[in-house]
Motif scaffolding. Structure first.
Motif, PDB file in Angstrom:
ATOM      1  N   THR A  31       0.828  -1.204   0.000  1.00  0.00           N
ATOM      2  CA  THR A  31       0.000   0.000   0.000  1.00  0.00           C
ATOM      3  C   THR A  31       0.862   1.253   0.000  1.00  0.00           C
ATOM      4  N   THR A  32       1.894   1.273   0.825  1.00  0.00           N
ATOM      5  CA  THR A  32       2.765   2.430   0.904  1.00  0.00           C
ATOM      6  C   THR A  32       3.531   2.654  -0.401  1.00  0.00           C
ATOM      7  N   ILE A  33       4.016   1.585  -0.985  1.00  0.00           N
ATOM      8  CA  ILE A  33       4.761   1.717  -2.239  1.00  0.00           C
ATOM      9  C   ILE A  33       3.832   2.166  -3.368  1.00  0.00           C
ATOM     10  N   SER A  34       2.608   1.659  -3.379  1.00  0.00           N
ATOM     11  CA  SER A  34       1.655   2.094  -4.411  1.00  0.00           C
ATOM     12  C   SER A  34       1.351   3.577  -4.286  1.00  0.00           C
ATOM     13  N   LEU A  35       1.199   4.044  -3.051  1.00  0.00           N
ATOM     14  CA  LEU A  35       0.988   5.479  -2.851  1.00  0.00           C
ATOM     15  C   LEU A  35       2.225   6.274  -3.259  1.00  0.00           C
ATOM     16  N   GLY A  36       3.408   5.757  -2.966  1.00  0.00           N
ATOM     17  CA  GLY A  36       4.646   6.435  -3.349  1.00  0.00           C
ATOM     18  C   GLY A  36       4.831   6.501  -4.844  1.00  0.00           C
ATOM     19  N   GLN A  37       4.378   5.469  -5.563  1.00  0.00           N
ATOM     20  CA  GLN A  37       4.481   5.481  -7.023  1.00  0.00           C
ATOM     21  C   GLN A  37       3.577   6.535  -7.638  1.00  0.00           C
ATOM     22  N   SER A  38       2.487   6.847  -6.977  1.00  0.00           N
ATOM     23  CA  SER A  38       1.582   7.864  -7.527  1.00  0.00           C
ATOM     24  C   SER A  38       2.158   9.274  -7.376  1.00  0.00           C
ATOM     25  N   TRP A  39       3.130   9.453  -6.484  1.00  0.00           N
ATOM     26  CA  TRP A  39       3.751  10.764  -6.289  1.00  0.00           C
ATOM     27  C   TRP A  39       4.736  11.102  -7.391  1.00  0.00           C
ATOM     28  N   GLY A  40       5.312  10.088  -8.023  1.00  0.00           N
ATOM     29  CA  GLY A  40       6.274  10.335  -9.093  1.00  0.00           C
ATOM     30  C   GLY A  40       7.147   9.118  -9.301  1.00  0.00           C
ATOM     31  N   ASP A  41       7.895   9.134 -10.390  1.00  0.00           N
ATOM     32  CA  ASP A  41       8.716   7.980 -10.736  1.00  0.00           C
ATOM     33  C   ASP A  41       9.824   7.719  -9.710  1.00  0.00           C
ATOM     34  N   GLY A  42      10.537   8.743  -9.337  1.00  0.00           N
ATOM     35  CA  GLY A  42      11.646   8.577  -8.408  1.00  0.00           C
ATOM     36  C   GLY A  42      11.199   8.207  -7.007  1.00  0.00           C
ATOM     37  N   ALA A  43      10.050   8.720  -6.590  1.00  0.00           N
ATOM     38  CA  ALA A  43       9.552   8.445  -5.245  1.00  0.00           C
ATOM     39  C   ALA A  43       9.168   6.968  -5.092  1.00  0.00           C
ATOM     40  N   PHE A  48      10.216   1.818  -2.544  1.00  0.00           N
ATOM     41  CA  PHE A  48      10.428   0.374  -2.661  1.00  0.00           C
ATOM     42  C   PHE A  48      11.714  -0.048  -1.960  1.00  0.00           C
ATOM     43  N   LEU A  49      12.801   0.663  -2.199  1.00  0.00           N
ATOM     44  CA  LEU A  49      14.073   0.302  -1.577  1.00  0.00           C
ATOM     45  C   LEU A  49      14.034   0.482  -0.062  1.00  0.00           C
ATOM     46  N   ILE A  50      13.477   1.580   0.392  1.00  0.00           N
ATOM     47  CA  ILE A  50      13.421   1.841   1.833  1.00  0.00           C
ATOM     48  C   ILE A  50      12.568   0.796   2.540  1.00  0.00           C
ATOM     49  N   PHE A  51      11.387   0.535   2.024  1.00  0.00           N
ATOM     50  CA  PHE A  51      10.498  -0.383   2.713  1.00  0.00           C
ATOM     51  C   PHE A  51      10.893  -1.843   2.539  1.00  0.00           C
ATOM     52  N   THR A  52      11.657  -2.177   1.519  1.00  0.00           N
ATOM     53  CA  THR A  52      12.200  -3.527   1.421  1.00  0.00           C
ATOM     54  C   THR A  52      13.225  -3.755   2.522  1.00  0.00           C
ATOM     55  N   ILE A  53      14.043  -2.761   2.805  1.00  0.00           N
ATOM     56  CA  ILE A  53      15.002  -2.870   3.906  1.00  0.00           C
ATOM     57  C   ILE A  53      14.270  -2.921   5.240  1.00  0.00           C
ATOM     58  N   VAL A  54      13.233  -2.108   5.400  1.00  0.00           N
ATOM     59  CA  VAL A  54      12.445  -2.130   6.631  1.00  0.00           C
ATOM     60  C   VAL A  54      11.796  -3.495   6.821  1.00  0.00           C
ATOM     61  N   LYS A  55      11.273  -4.071   5.745  1.00  0.00           N
ATOM     62  CA  LYS A  55      10.649  -5.393   5.831  1.00  0.00           C
ATOM     63  C   LYS A  55      11.673  -6.443   6.231  1.00  0.00           C
ATOM     64  N   GLU A  92       4.424  -9.654  -3.275  1.00  0.00           N
ATOM     65  CA  GLU A  92       4.695  -8.213  -3.299  1.00  0.00           C
ATOM     66  C   GLU A  92       5.255  -7.777  -4.649  1.00  0.00           C
ATOM     67  N   VAL A  93       6.219  -8.500  -5.162  1.00  0.00           N
ATOM     68  CA  VAL A  93       6.825  -8.145  -6.446  1.00  0.00           C
ATOM     69  C   VAL A  93       5.807  -8.290  -7.573  1.00  0.00           C
ATOM     70  N   TYR A  94       4.992  -9.337  -7.527  1.00  0.00           N
ATOM     71  CA  TYR A  94       3.969  -9.531  -8.558  1.00  0.00           C
ATOM     72  C   TYR A  94       2.979  -8.364  -8.581  1.00  0.00           C
ATOM     73  N   ILE A  95       2.504  -7.959  -7.403  1.00  0.00           N
ATOM     74  CA  ILE A  95       1.551  -6.850  -7.325  1.00  0.00           C
ATOM     75  C   ILE A  95       2.186  -5.558  -7.827  1.00  0.00           C
ATOM     76  N   LEU A  96       3.423  -5.300  -7.422  1.00  0.00           N
ATOM     77  CA  LEU A  96       4.081  -4.059  -7.829  1.00  0.00           C
ATOM     78  C   LEU A  96       4.384  -4.045  -9.326  1.00  0.00           C
ATOM     79  N   LEU A  97       4.792  -5.178  -9.879  1.00  0.00           N
ATOM     80  CA  LEU A  97       5.054  -5.227 -11.321  1.00  0.00           C
ATOM     81  C   LEU A  97       3.770  -5.081 -12.130  1.00  0.00           C
ATOM     82  N   SER A  98       2.691  -5.688 -11.665  1.00  0.00           N
ATOM     83  CA  SER A  98       1.433  -5.518 -12.397  1.00  0.00           C
ATOM     84  C   SER A  98       0.954  -4.076 -12.312  1.00  0.00           C
ATOM     85  N   ASN A  99       1.212  -3.416 -11.201  1.00  0.00           N
ATOM     86  CA  ASN A  99       0.872  -2.001 -11.073  1.00  0.00           C
ATOM     87  C   ASN A  99       1.722  -1.154 -12.006  1.00  0.00           C
TER      88      ASN A  99
END
Length: 106
Positions: A31-43, A48-55, A92-99
């Motif tokens: 959910t957080t990464i999907s919201l971050g993708q809507s803010w812009g490409d770089g965000a 994704f990188l930050i929350f993968t490390i957090v996970k 997670e990767v499947y959902i993000l790639l389909s998005n």
């Protein structure tokens, strides 16, 4: 061999607690990464990188807590731990790639 009984693979104690932890963590992450993708490409990539490390750190912390709180067979615990971790990571990767595919078509 009539006296030999091979028990099926047994789950570690509180397996469903581990499953719920991974499910909630993955839901929050996606959910957080999907919201971050809507803010812009770089965000999106940074989220994704930050929350993968957090996970990863949260899962390692959960594994340490679990091993100290409960007595479990280490081989069974490792199998269940990596099964859940990899299952949720693939989801997670499947959902993000389909998005991302949906965003690239527009």
């Amino acid at each position: 061999m009539a006296g030999y009984y091979h028990a099926p693979f047994e789950l570690v104690p509180h397996f469903w607690l581990m499953f719920a932890f991974y499910a909630v963590l993955t839901l929050v992450l996606v959910t957080t990464i999907s919201l971050g993708q809507s803010w812009g490409d770089g965000a999106g990539a940074q989220f994704f990188l930050i929350f993968t490390i957090v996970k990863l750190l949260a899962c390692m912390g959960f594994a340490l807590f679990y091993l100290h709180a409960y007595t479990a067979n280490s081989a069974h615990f490792l199998v269940c731990f990596f099964y859940l971790y990899l299952l949720n990571t693939v989801f997670e990767v499947y959902i993000l790639l389909s998005n991302l595919r949906l965003q690239n078509k527009t």
